[in-house]
Design an enzyme around this catalytic site. Structure first.
Site, PDB file in Angstrom:
ATOM      1  CB  SER A   7     -13.873   0.114 -44.497  1.00  0.00           C
ATOM      2  OG  SER A   7     -14.233   1.292 -43.801  1.00  0.00           O
ATOM      3  N   GLY A  57     -11.971   0.486 -39.007  1.00  0.00           N
ATOM      4  CA  GLY A  57     -11.962   0.254 -37.574  1.00  0.00           C
ATOM      5  C   GLY A  57     -12.112   1.484 -36.708  1.00  0.00           C
ATOM      6  CG  ASP A  69     -18.334   2.057 -35.872  1.00  0.00           C
ATOM      7  OD1 ASP A  69     -18.753   2.751 -34.943  1.00  0.00           O
ATOM      8  OD2 ASP A  69     -19.077   1.403 -36.627  1.00  0.00           O
ATOM      9  N   GLY A  82     -10.554   4.583 -42.473  1.00  0.00           N
ATOM     10  CA  GLY A  82     -10.887   3.832 -43.673  1.00  0.00           C
ATOM     11  C   GLY A  82     -11.823   4.606 -44.595  1.00  0.00           C
ATOM     12  CG  LEU A 114     -23.729   8.219 -39.941  1.00  0.00           C
ATOM     13  CD1 LEU A 114     -24.668   7.584 -38.912  1.00  0.00           C
ATOM     14  CD2 LEU A 114     -24.191   7.913 -41.351  1.00  0.00           C
ATOM     15  CE1 TYR A 162     -15.994  13.101 -36.042  1.00  0.00           C
ATOM     16  CE2 TYR A 162     -17.103  14.947 -34.986  1.00  0.00           C
ATOM     17  CZ  TYR A 162     -16.077  14.455 -35.771  1.00  0.00           C
ATOM     18  OH  TYR A 162     -15.145  15.320 -36.282  1.00  0.00           O
TER      19      TYR A 162
END
Length: 537
Positions: free
Chosen positions: A114, A116, A118, A183, A478, A480
């Site tokens: 959604s 990027g 991550d 996102g 979560l 991170y």
């Protein structure tokens, strides 16, 4: 909308036969996969015109640009990194439904992206053959100031959400992150941490409804999905349960004038005293005051050529500077805050001040930009439940100087965060925790050896902090993602593997998440290297 699951089963069988006959086990013939997938999408989507415009094969001249536009951690952009077979960029909800069903028909792993951001690239990197479903085109935002709510699609960014709220109201906002290109889908489904959490808690504590596409291709809102699944996707990570299309959020009130400031001291300016006092004061003060503490290597101001540690306090106060100084003069004199250090601005300007951090405040429209600098980085996280003693802080600073580049962000909890039960959402790190730490190291060189050096630095510093952080389990956030704390191959031992990292992210809420996952996605279609596993069969 009627679920797109009513096509004859014969079509799925023909697809399976076609794939089995014409594609090698390694899926080397990516064009064949593309053609089969495109045919499936066309059959499952009405109207089916222009479907080819949202599907990119590796042979497409725009493939690399589409792939890299939203990959924020360049550790995962190299010639050796496995690329997706196909990238799907839906412009309608029906495209998402069809993409899920077609991926199932072909037996191809589907990764959902959604924004990027991550941290470990789980939405765009895989060890097996995969397809990326990138929903950046689904970015509509509908703000209703009268009822103080908004519907925001998962492909929108935080900056776009903040801007659209500001367009409608100068006294409303939303508690979420400070980086404007993040996102919505990943941020909100994993918790949503920001600088108003002491007043309004996390993003997930302000979500009213959601729309998700499940493994059967059905679009469901809160009523249709049920409270168990709704609970799971407001803090448990949406990508384990389906594809989040949108969230309905509750807007919060912000004053017309807020105050921001930044104060920096080094060790030779009594920074240790400042940090020691900050630990107890920042989590317990007025909930409208959020003070982030940043520790990072810096040049000494008194000893030329020597390295020291700089301690910066970066703050947002939901009020004016006079109100703020009344608090800090009484509770935190070690800070030495003066009126000339304070900047009174609007809430939207504070968003820009935090997000861009370059000494000037750009216009609000800047929040609509999706540009993000090229950076290689690694992050880790911890929770502190007991303040560190001064000798321990001095020892930590020494170790940080030895490591050279790792930055520590100490974020205060308390306030509203501590008033919400740990089981209210999957996010459990509430009462009992004083501080959340983010470890961060970034670099610009593509040389793998350089990357190894910095990865070793951050892992050593994380190890040094073991005595001072939460235990049994050593918790993590979560938002991170950190693959160092455990991964799963999604095989026969997925539950045992998943529990290793699952209890660190979710503590006692992990088992409930596993039960929800098993009920809604028993065959583990929605998976990644740190997804919620199903119960053992």
């Amino acid at each position: 909308m009627k679920p797109l699951t009513c096509l004859p089963s014969l079509f799925s069988l023909l697809l399976f036969i076609l794939v089995s006959l014409h594609l090698s086990p390694s899926w080397a013939a990516s064009d064949s996969v593309y053609n089969t997938f495109l045919q499936c999408l066309t059959h499952r989507t009405q109207p089916s015109d222009h479907i080819s415009n949202i599907v990119y094969s590796q042979a497409n001249s725009s493939f690399t640009k589409v792939l890299t536009s939203y990959l924020r951690n360049h550790r995962f952009i190299s010639s050796s990194t496995r690329k997706p077979l196909i990238i799907v960029t839906p412009t309608r909800e029906s495209h998402v439904q069809a993409a899920i069903l077609c991926s199932k028909d072909l037996g191809v792993h589907l990764k959902i992206q959604s924004g990027g951001h991550d941290y470990e690239g789980l939405s765009y990197v895989s060890d097996d053959e995969f397809i990326i479903l990138d929903i950046f085109n689904l970015r509509s935002i509908e703000v209703d100031v009268k009822v103080e709510t908004a519907w925001v699609q998962a492909g929108a960014t935080l900056g776009e959400l903040y801007f659209r709220i500001w367009e409608k109201s100068k006294v409303h906002g939303f508690p979420a992150g400070v980086c404007h290109t993040v996102g919505i889908g990943g941020h909100l489904s994993s918790g949503g941490y920001g600088n108003m959490l002491r007043k309004y808690s996390l993003s997930v504590d302000n979500i009213l409804d959601a729309r998700i596409v499940d493994v059967q291709g059905r679009i469901q809102d809160r009523k249709a999905m049920g409270e168990d699944l709704f609970w799971a996707i407001i803090g448990g990570g949406g990508a384990s349960f389906g594809v989040i299309l949108a969230y309905q959020i509750k807007l919060v009130s912000v004053p017309e004038t807020v105050t921001v400031f930044r104060i920096q001291k080094t060790l030779d300016q009594n920074a240790t005293d400042l940090v020691y006092k900050w630990q107890s004061m920042a989590p317990s003060t007025d909930p409208g005051l959020f003070m982030r503490l940043v520790l990072q290597p810096a040049a000494s101001k008194t000893e030329k050529g020597q390295q020291t540690i700089g301690a910066s306090v970066v703050a947002l106060f939901l009020g004016n500077s006079d109100q703020l100084l009344t608090i800090t003069d009484k509770e935190f004199p070690e800070l030495g805050l003066k009126k000339e250090n304070c900047t009174e601005i609007s809430w939207i300007e504070s968003v820009l001040w935090w997000s861009f951090d370059n000494g000037t405040i750009p216009p609000p429209e800047t929040l609509l930009s999706r540009k993000f600098p090229t950076v290689f980085f690694k992050s880790k996280s911890d929770y502190v439940q007991t303040p560190m003693a001064k000798p321990d802080l001095e020892w930590l600073c020494k170790k940080m100087i030895e490591q050279g580049k790792v930055v520590l962000q100490f974020n205060p909890l308390g306030g509203r965060m501590g008033e919400i039960p740990a089981s209210a959402t999957p996010f459990p790190h509430r009462a009992g925790n004083l501080i959340k730490i983010q470890y961060y190291v970034g670099w610009n060189e593509e040389d793998p050896e350089v990357g190894k050096k910095y990865l070793a630095q951050i892992r050593r510093l994380y190890s040094y902090m073991t005595p001072f952080v939460s235990k049994n389990p050593r918790s993590a956030i979560l938002n991170y993602r950190d693959l160092d704390i455990g991964t799963t191959t999604n095989g026969n031992n997925s539950y045992e593997e998943g529990r290793v990292y699952g209890v660190k992210y979710f503590k006692d809420n992990f088992e409930r998440l596993v039960k929800v996952k098993t009920a809604v996605d028993p065959n583990n279609f929605f998976r990644n290297e740190q997804s919620i596993p199903t119960l053992p069969k």
